[in-house]
Structures are given as structure tokens and as C-alpha cells.
Design a protein around this motif. Structure first.
Motif, PDB file in Angstrom:
ATOM      1  N   HIS A  64       0.846  -1.190   0.000  1.00 52.49           N
ATOM      2  CA  HIS A  64       0.000   0.000   0.000  1.00 52.49           C
ATOM      3  C   HIS A  64       0.887   1.248   0.000  1.00 52.49           C
ATOM      4  O   HIS A  64       2.083   1.179   0.320  1.00 52.49           O
ATOM      5  CB  HIS A  64      -0.960   0.016   1.188  1.00 52.49           C
ATOM      6  CG  HIS A  64      -0.304  -0.150   2.524  1.00 52.49           C
ATOM      7  ND1 HIS A  64       0.475   0.826   3.096  1.00 52.49           N
ATOM      8  CD2 HIS A  64      -0.326  -1.179   3.402  1.00 52.49           C
ATOM      9  CE1 HIS A  64       0.897   0.413   4.278  1.00 52.49           C
ATOM     10  NE2 HIS A  64       0.437  -0.807   4.483  1.00 52.49           N
ATOM     11  N   PRO A  65       0.342   2.409  -0.345  1.00 50.83           N
ATOM     12  CA  PRO A  65       1.149   3.637  -0.423  1.00 50.83           C
ATOM     13  C   PRO A  65       1.595   4.121   0.950  1.00 50.83           C
ATOM     14  O   PRO A  65       1.200   3.583   1.996  1.00 50.83           O
ATOM     15  CB  PRO A  65       0.183   4.640  -1.072  1.00 50.83           C
ATOM     16  CG  PRO A  65      -0.961   3.836  -1.591  1.00 50.83           C
ATOM     17  CD  PRO A  65      -1.042   2.625  -0.738  1.00 50.83           C
ATOM     18  N   ALA A  66       2.412   5.170   0.920  1.00 47.83           N
ATOM     19  CA  ALA A  66       2.818   5.809   2.165  1.00 47.83           C
ATOM     20  C   ALA A  66       1.594   6.417   2.841  1.00 47.83           C
ATOM     21  O   ALA A  66       0.624   6.811   2.190  1.00 47.83           O
ATOM     22  CB  ALA A  66       3.855   6.901   1.877  1.00 47.83           C
ATOM     23  N   ALA A  67       1.629   6.493   4.155  1.00 50.69           N
ATOM     24  CA  ALA A  67       0.466   6.938   4.933  1.00 50.69           C
ATOM     25  C   ALA A  67      -0.010   8.321   4.517  1.00 50.69           C
ATOM     26  O   ALA A  67      -1.218   8.599   4.494  1.00 50.69           O
ATOM     27  CB  ALA A  67       0.799   6.923   6.418  1.00 50.69           C
ATOM     28  N   ASP A  68       0.937   9.204   4.186  1.00 49.44           N
ATOM     29  CA  ASP A  68       0.557  10.582   3.868  1.00 49.44           C
ATOM     30  C   ASP A  68       0.382  10.826   2.372  1.00 49.44           C
ATOM     31  O   ASP A  68       0.165  11.972   1.955  1.00 49.44           O
ATOM     32  CB  ASP A  68       1.591  11.557   4.427  1.00 49.44           C
ATOM     33  CG  ASP A  68       2.987  11.338   3.851  1.00 49.44           C
ATOM     34  OD1 ASP A  68       3.184  10.360   3.089  1.00 49.44           O
ATOM     35  OD2 ASP A  68       3.879  12.150   4.152  1.00 49.44           O
ATOM     36  N   GLY A  69       0.441   9.772   1.558  1.00 51.47           N
ATOM     37  CA  GLY A  69       0.388   9.960   0.117  1.00 51.47           C
ATOM     38  C   GLY A  69      -0.979   9.837  -0.503  1.00 51.47           C
ATOM     39  O   GLY A  69      -1.164  10.162  -1.682  1.00 51.47           O
ATOM     40  N   VAL A  70      -1.967   9.366   0.267  1.00 51.30           N
ATOM     41  CA  VAL A  70      -3.307   9.135  -0.266  1.00 51.30           C
ATOM     42  C   VAL A  70      -4.351   9.522   0.776  1.00 51.30           C
ATOM     43  O   VAL A  70      -4.040   9.741   1.948  1.00 51.30           O
ATOM     44  CB  VAL A  70      -3.514   7.652  -0.658  1.00 51.30           C
ATOM     45  CG1 VAL A  70      -2.568   7.241  -1.771  1.00 51.30           C
ATOM     46  CG2 VAL A  70      -3.349   6.741   0.561  1.00 51.30           C
ATOM     47  N   ALA A  71      -5.582   9.592   0.319  1.00 53.60           N
ATOM     48  CA  ALA A  71      -6.727   9.665   1.224  1.00 53.60           C
ATOM     49  C   ALA A  71      -7.218   8.238   1.433  1.00 53.60           C
ATOM     50  O   ALA A  71      -7.608   7.564   0.481  1.00 53.60           O
ATOM     51  CB  ALA A  71      -7.829  10.537   0.634  1.00 53.60           C
ATOM     52  N   TRP A  72      -7.178   7.758   2.642  1.00 50.60           N
ATOM     53  CA  TRP A  72      -7.483   6.364   2.941  1.00 50.60           C
ATOM     54  C   TRP A  72      -8.985   6.149   3.024  1.00 50.60           C
ATOM     55  O   TRP A  72      -9.682   6.824   3.785  1.00 50.60           O
ATOM     56  CB  TRP A  72      -6.813   5.953   4.249  1.00 50.60           C
ATOM     57  CG  TRP A  72      -5.325   5.912   4.128  1.00 50.60           C
ATOM     58  CD1 TRP A  72      -4.457   6.931   4.383  1.00 50.60           C
ATOM     59  CD2 TRP A  72      -4.547   4.805   3.686  1.00 50.60           C
ATOM     60  NE1 TRP A  72      -3.171   6.524   4.137  1.00 50.60           N
ATOM     61  CE2 TRP A  72      -3.190   5.227   3.708  1.00 50.60           C
ATOM     62  CE3 TRP A  72      -4.839   3.507   3.283  1.00 50.60           C
ATOM     63  CZ2 TRP A  72      -2.149   4.385   3.325  1.00 50.60           C
ATOM     64  CZ3 TRP A  72      -3.806   2.666   2.916  1.00 50.60           C
ATOM     65  CH2 TRP A  72      -2.474   3.111   2.942  1.00 50.60           C
ATOM     66  N   ARG A  73      -9.457   5.188   2.245  1.00 47.41           N
ATOM     67  CA  ARG A  73     -10.880   4.864   2.208  1.00 47.41           C
ATOM     68  C   ARG A  73     -11.103   3.497   2.842  1.00 47.41           C
ATOM     69  O   ARG A  73     -10.471   2.513   2.467  1.00 47.41           O
ATOM     70  CB  ARG A  73     -11.401   4.870   0.768  1.00 47.41           C
ATOM     71  CG  ARG A  73     -12.894   4.614   0.654  1.00 47.41           C
ATOM     72  CD  ARG A  73     -13.362   4.765  -0.795  1.00 47.41           C
ATOM     73  NE  ARG A  73     -14.802   4.569  -0.888  1.00 47.41           N
ATOM     74  CZ  ARG A  73     -15.395   3.384  -1.000  1.00 47.41           C
ATOM     75  NH1 ARG A  73     -14.637   2.284  -1.060  1.00 47.41           N
ATOM     76  NH2 ARG A  73     -16.702   3.280  -1.064  1.00 47.41           N
ATOM     77  N   LEU A  74     -12.017   3.451   3.796  1.00 49.60           N
ATOM     78  CA  LEU A  74     -12.351   2.219   4.490  1.00 49.60           C
ATOM     79  C   LEU A  74     -13.728   1.753   4.038  1.00 49.60           C
ATOM     80  O   LEU A  74     -14.708   2.499   4.141  1.00 49.60           O
ATOM     81  CB  LEU A  74     -12.336   2.431   6.001  1.00 49.60           C
ATOM     82  CG  LEU A  74     -11.034   3.001   6.586  1.00 49.60           C
ATOM     83  CD1 LEU A  74     -11.149   3.099   8.093  1.00 49.60           C
ATOM     84  CD2 LEU A  74      -9.845   2.159   6.180  1.00 49.60           C
ATOM     85  N   ASP A  75     -13.792   0.528   3.536  1.00 49.29           N
ATOM     86  CA  ASP A  75     -15.013   0.003   2.932  1.00 49.29           C
ATOM     87  C   ASP A  75     -15.148  -1.451   3.356  1.00 49.29           C
ATOM     88  O   ASP A  75     -14.380  -2.316   2.914  1.00 49.29           O
ATOM     89  CB  ASP A  75     -14.911   0.140   1.411  1.00 49.29           C
ATOM     90  CG  ASP A  75     -16.166  -0.312   0.675  1.00 49.29           C
ATOM     91  OD1 ASP A  75     -16.862  -1.208   1.174  1.00 49.29           O
ATOM     92  OD2 ASP A  75     -16.432   0.227  -0.414  1.00 49.29           O
ATOM     93  N   CYS A  76     -16.124  -1.730   4.217  1.00 45.92           N
ATOM     94  CA  CYS A  76     -16.299  -3.097   4.715  1.00 45.92           C
ATOM     95  C   CYS A  76     -16.653  -4.074   3.605  1.00 45.92           C
ATOM     96  O   CYS A  76     -16.276  -5.247   3.662  1.00 45.92           O
ATOM     97  CB  CYS A  76     -17.390  -3.116   5.786  1.00 45.92           C
ATOM     98  SG  CYS A  76     -16.908  -2.328   7.337  1.00 45.92           S
ATOM     99  N   LEU A  77     -17.378  -3.614   2.603  1.00 47.42           N
ATOM    100  CA  LEU A  77     -17.770  -4.504   1.514  1.00 47.42           C
ATOM    101  C   LEU A  77     -16.576  -4.867   0.649  1.00 47.42           C
ATOM    102  O   LEU A  77     -16.400  -6.018   0.254  1.00 47.42           O
ATOM    103  CB  LEU A  77     -18.872  -3.853   0.677  1.00 47.42           C
ATOM    104  CG  LEU A  77     -20.136  -3.435   1.432  1.00 47.42           C
ATOM    105  CD1 LEU A  77     -21.145  -2.822   0.477  1.00 47.42           C
ATOM    106  CD2 LEU A  77     -20.742  -4.629   2.167  1.00 47.42           C
ATOM    107  N   GLU A  78     -15.730  -3.881   0.351  1.00 45.08           N
ATOM    108  CA  GLU A  78     -14.543  -4.128  -0.462  1.00 45.08           C
ATOM    109  C   GLU A  78     -13.509  -4.958   0.281  1.00 45.08           C
ATOM    110  O   GLU A  78     -12.662  -5.607  -0.329  1.00 45.08           O
ATOM    111  CB  GLU A  78     -13.921  -2.805  -0.896  1.00 45.08           C
ATOM    112  CG  GLU A  78     -14.689  -2.064  -1.975  1.00 45.08           C
ATOM    113  CD  GLU A  78     -14.572  -2.733  -3.322  1.00 45.08           C
ATOM    114  OE1 GLU A  78     -13.555  -3.393  -3.590  1.00 45.08           O
ATOM    115  OE2 GLU A  78     -15.536  -2.632  -4.115  1.00 45.08           O
ATOM    116  N   ALA A  79     -13.559  -4.929   1.605  1.00 41.42           N
ATOM    117  CA  ALA A  79     -12.579  -5.656   2.410  1.00 41.42           C
ATOM    118  C   ALA A  79     -13.034  -7.068   2.739  1.00 41.42           C
ATOM    119  O   ALA A  79     -12.652  -7.636   3.774  1.00 41.42           O
ATOM    120  CB  ALA A  79     -12.290  -4.886   3.690  1.00 41.42           C
ATOM    121  N   GLY A  80     -13.848  -7.653   1.865  1.00 48.67           N
ATOM    122  CA  GLY A  80     -14.290  -9.024   2.091  1.00 48.67           C
ATOM    123  C   GLY A  80     -15.372  -9.136   3.135  1.00 48.67           C
ATOM    124  O   GLY A  80     -15.485 -10.163   3.818  1.00 48.67           O
TER     125      GLY A  80
END
Length: 321
Positions: free
Chosen positions: A26-42
Motif C-alpha cells: 500500500h502507499p505511504a500513509a501521507d500519500g493518499v486519502a485512505w478509504r475504508l469500505d467493509c464490503l470491499e474488504a471481504g
């Protein structure tokens, strides 16, 4: 209008959806906007997804956070997921942007996204510069309605409420809160059957000069009473400090256009957004000429035609369900 796609960027960086456990790249912590999605995460429960996120990504570097579907099967209320995020507010000192919920119409209609009191978010993240909410005032059994309490926040610059029915209490609270840095409020007012009971009178504090000294943009959108709003905005003291104004996505018709043409001069605007409107060709041409000749960009796209319901005309907003 439906929400067909997820956000591509938030607060500048691209949005990156946290992959399922086991996909560690995954990218560096400060390089993206982190999206949390329970459906996409299995279809992980949110508590497991959140713990996996805080274990795998250095929280001190996270600058933007986007909350997608927080349910892993049947729809569940937001509060337990929100409480987990708020409990960990301390380890996120760099967080500057938070949006909930980045959910498409296929995943859940906006009128079914049942939110809660958003005040604790602003109280917990005092350095937040951008905060967005998508959902309605339609709580289920035992849930709190969407609400906002008066709170001082010195850093917040962008505030978005995307709703098919925004409660008048939230609109009044926006005007009552102390946010000296606020420069981009965007309120989707919606319709009464989904809880949208805001009035032009309730917007008076927002429209008064000096309440938000850094306010170059004002968005009062998706409203069923856009003609009344235009009549309130046109003579308002705040107009003189605006660079852009949006009364888009609603029921604006010729009465509202006349108010804009006859109110305080708006020729200083760089952009006037009126897309999704019910203006006649003649009024649209007058607005285009009046503002276009002054160098303003005018968006008059998505001209709508009123529908007939019995003996009355019916005009619809862009987003209600």
C-alpha cells in the motif's frame, strides 16, 4: 441524480481503498486519502477493518480519511463505527480531511444513510480543515438523527452536507458555530419528506456580513425553495465577499432569477453555478448576458421542464433519494 462513482480525490491526494488483509502492498500513509469500505474488504465487520487499518498504516502520517460502507452485510447504524474512530482521534495528529459516507446509490440510497450527531467529530479533530457528510435525517429505531451542535473550530475551511433532506437545525447550527477560517460551506438542503425543513430565515446568520470573514464561496444547493433562497441571498451582505455562488441542483425558476438580477451586484463573482434549474430560455439568456459580460463563468446546464401534477406544476431537486 445518483452517486454513481466513489470519490477519486479528497483534499488533494487520490483516494486509496484499504485492501483486504493479506494484500500488504500500500502507499505511504501521507500519500493518499485512505478509504475504508467493509464490503470491499471481504465483508469484514468495521471493528476488524479499523483495527487492521491502524495496525497496517502509521496513523501519525494519515492526512485524509474517507468512510465508505461501514456495514458488512445488513445495514447497521453508524454510531458504533464512529465511536471507534473518535476513540482513536489522538493517534491521528496529521488528519486534515474526513468524509463520510462515500457510498454509491447502488450500495445505499442517500435517504437510507442514517447519520447521527456530527459534533463530536469536530470536537475530537481540532485541526481538521475539511469535513463532509453524506446522508439524511431519517433515523431508525434507537438511532439519533443527523444533528450539529454549536462548536468553535479554528481550522475548518470546507464543510459539506450532502443530503436529500437536511434538517433546519443543522443549517441553523452552521450559522451559530464559530468557524473563523470557514471559506467553503456547501449545504444540500433537499426536500421535506426526507427531513429537509430548512428555511431562508434560518440561513440569516450565514448570509450576514462578517460571520465568516474568510468566505469566498457559498453553496445552497438541491433545495425545493430555491426561489426563496435566491431572494434571500440577492440582497444579503455576505454577497460582497463572495467569489463563487452555487444555487444549483434545485428548483430555481424565473422568480429566483429576477431576484438575482435585481439584488446586490454579483458581477464580482468568478463563478455562478445554477445547473439543474427550471428557468425559461429568456431568463437564462438574461443571466448569461448579465454575468457573462462581466467575465463571470455561469453554469446554466441541465435545464429542466416542470411536470404537471393534477392542476399544478411540480419541480424536482437533483438529489432526494
Amino acid at each position: 441524480m445518483t452517486f454513481a462513482d466513489h470519490f477519486e480525490t479528497i483534499h488533494g491526494p487520490p483516494v486509496f481503498t484499504l485492501p483486504e488483509p493479506g494484500e500488504e502492498a500500500h502507499p505511504a500513509a501521507d500519500g493518499v486519502a485512505w478509504r475504508l469500505d467493509c464490503l470491499e474488504a471481504g465483508e469484514l465487520p468495521f471493528a476488524e477493518l479499523w483495527r487492521g487499518f491502524t495496525d497496517r498504516v502509521p496513523s501519525t502520517g494519515v492526512r485524509a480519511l474517507v468512510l465508505g460502507p461501514w456495514w458488512d452485510g445488513e445495514y447497521t447504524e453508524l454510531r458504533p463505527a464512529l465511536e471507534l474512530i473518535l476513540a482513536d482521534a489522538g493517534p491521528f495528529p496529521a488528519l486534515r480531511a474526513l468524509f463520510r459516507a462515500d457510498v454509491t446509490g447502488e450500495e445505499c440510497e442517500v435517504s437510507w444513510l442514517q447519520l447521527t450527531d456530527v459534533t463530536p467529530v469536530l470536537e475530537a479533530f481540532l485541526l481538521l480543515e475539511e469535513f463532509g457528510v453524506r446522508g439524511d435525517d431519517s433515523p431508525g429505531v434507537g438511532e439519533e438523527p443527523l444533528s450539529l451542535g454549536p462548536v468553535r473550530h479554528d481550522a475548518l475551511r470546507v464543510l459539506r452536507f450532502e443530503s436529500g433532506g437536511l434538517p433546519g437545525q443543522v443549517v441553523r447550527a452552521v450559522g451559530a458555530c464559530e468557524r473563523p477560517a470557514l471559506g467553503h460551506p456547501e449545504l444540500w438542503l433537499g426536500v421535506s419528506r426526507y427531513g429537509g425543513d430548512a428555511s431562508a430565515a434560518g440561513l440569516a446568520p450565514v448570509l450576514s456580513a462578517g460571520r465568516f470573514p474568510a468566505l469566498p464561496h457559498l453553496g445552497l444547493q438541491d433545495g425545493a425553495l430555491q426561489d426563496e433562497l435566491a431572494a434571500a441571498v440577492a440582497p444579503a451582505p455576505v454577497v460582497a465577499q463572495l467569489e463563487s455562488l452555487s444555487l444549483s441542483m434545485g428548483t430555481l425558476a424565473d422568480v429566483g432569477a429576477e431576484a438575482l438580477l435585481g439584488g446586490r451586484p454579483l458581477t464580482q463573482l468568478k463563478r455562478l453555478d445554477l445547473h439543474h434549474h427550471f428557468l425559461s430560455d429568456a431568463r437564462a439568456d438574461r443571466l448569461r448576458t448579465a454575468f457573462g459580460s462581466a467575465g463571470s463563468e455561469v453554469d446554466l446546464s441541465e435545464q429542466q421542464t416542470p411536470r404537471r401534477r393534477r392542476d399544478e406544476e411540480w419541480r424536482h431537486v437533483a438529489v432526494s433519494e
